[in-house]
Design an enzyme around this catalytic site. Structure first.
Site, short mmCIF file in Angstrom:
data_model
loop_
_atom_site.label_atom_id
_atom_site.label_comp_id
_atom_site.label_asym_id
_atom_site.label_seq_id
_atom_site.Cartn_x
_atom_site.Cartn_y
_atom_site.Cartn_z
N ASP A 1 0.86 -1.17 0.00
CA ASP A 1 0.00 0.00 0.00
C ASP A 1 0.92 1.25 0.00
OD1 ASP A 1 -2.28 1.68 0.61
OD2 ASP A 1 -1.57 1.69 2.69
N ASP B 1 -1.92 -0.84 6.16
CA ASP B 1 -2.21 -0.19 7.44
C ASP B 1 -3.70 -0.07 7.73
OD1 ASP B 1 -2.44 1.97 5.35
OD2 ASP B 1 -3.09 3.06 7.12
MG LIG Z 1 -2.94 3.08 3.65
#
Ligand SMILES: [Mg+2]
Length: 253
Positions: free
Chosen positions: A13, A216
């Protein structure tokens, strides 16, 4: 597990996994360069658009495939894999495997959801680049690229009618996922599905692979579930520590 003799692929990401809250990457940049010199594939899997991700790929001269708009599509540079594989369409530079629905349909269906629920929904399509920059903290040149959407819409619900809106989105046959700052409406796809397809292409090409994931947020979980070594960045596990650990895994080759 030591990935000796294996092709290492990092599915990462961007926001808050590689970039910090201010979209900076200073501490990670040298590690990225080192990983690339070790022949590690860096595959960005982000809610960002093709144009935004290309900005970072160009900056670091990354030539590996990437996953756009939360798993909506995989863009594979032509001639990257020597093996045969199916794809949805081609552009000059890429073979594209698509999973989501075209953006115009997502945008239309969000309008239906807005009318049905009376909720105050604001999506990137309703905002100017200046408004996106102000709301997200993105610099204006990246906010302009964030508006160039092909498959999905980041949005906020401003009046707390989350349940009504999310139920209505499902009724319209769309999916939603939660990133760091926004909800995202998209077709029937996620980062996990796209990662799994791409992982199989790597397996076909390299036979022995070791996959690493960095995320995350909730939208990263499907991706983290299917990699060999997942990393979840949060308040106690910071980005630098994660990327340093990835660097040490790659060095054991
Ligand atoms: Mg992120």
């Amino acid at each position: 597990m030591k990935p000796e003799g294996m092709k290492i692929i990092v599915f990462s990401d961007l926001d808050r996994s590689l970039l910090n809250d201010k979209y900076e990457y200073d501490q990670i940049e040298p590690i990225l360069h080192h990983l690339l010199s070790l022949n590690v594939a860096i595959v960005f899997a982000s809610s960002k658009t093709r144009n935004e991700i290309e900005f970072y790929r160009n900056k670091w001269q990354i030539t590996d495939p990437f996953i756009v708009e939360n798993g909506s599509a995989i863009l594979i540079p032509k001639n990257y894999f020597g093996t045969h594989y199916e794809f949805t369409r081609q552009t000059q530079g890429y073979n594209i495997i698509e999973f989501s629905t075209p953006y115009c349909i997502i945008h239309e269906k969000l309008d239906v959801v807005r009318n049905r629920t009376g909720a105050n929904i604001v999506g990137f399509g309703d905002m100017t680049a200046e408004q996106i920059a102000k709301d997200s903290g993105l610099p204006i040149y990246l906010a302009k690229l964030a508006k160039k959407r092909e498959y999905s819409e980041p949005f906020k619900i401003l009046d707390g009618k989350d349940k009504e809106v999310l139920d209505a989105i499902s009724d319209e046959g769309l999916c939603f996922t939660r990133g760091g700052k926004y909800l995202h409406a998209l077709g029937n796809c996620d980062k996990g599905k796209a990662t799994s397809v791409l992982k199989n292409l790597y397996l076909q090409q390299f036979k022995k692979i070791f996959s690493i994931g960095v995320g995350d947020s909730a939208n990263d979980l499907p991706m983290l579930k299917i990699v060999d070594k997942p990393f979840f960045v949060n308040k106690t596990v910071n980005r630098e520590t994660v990327w340093k650990e990835i660097e040490s895994i790659a060095q054991t080759q």
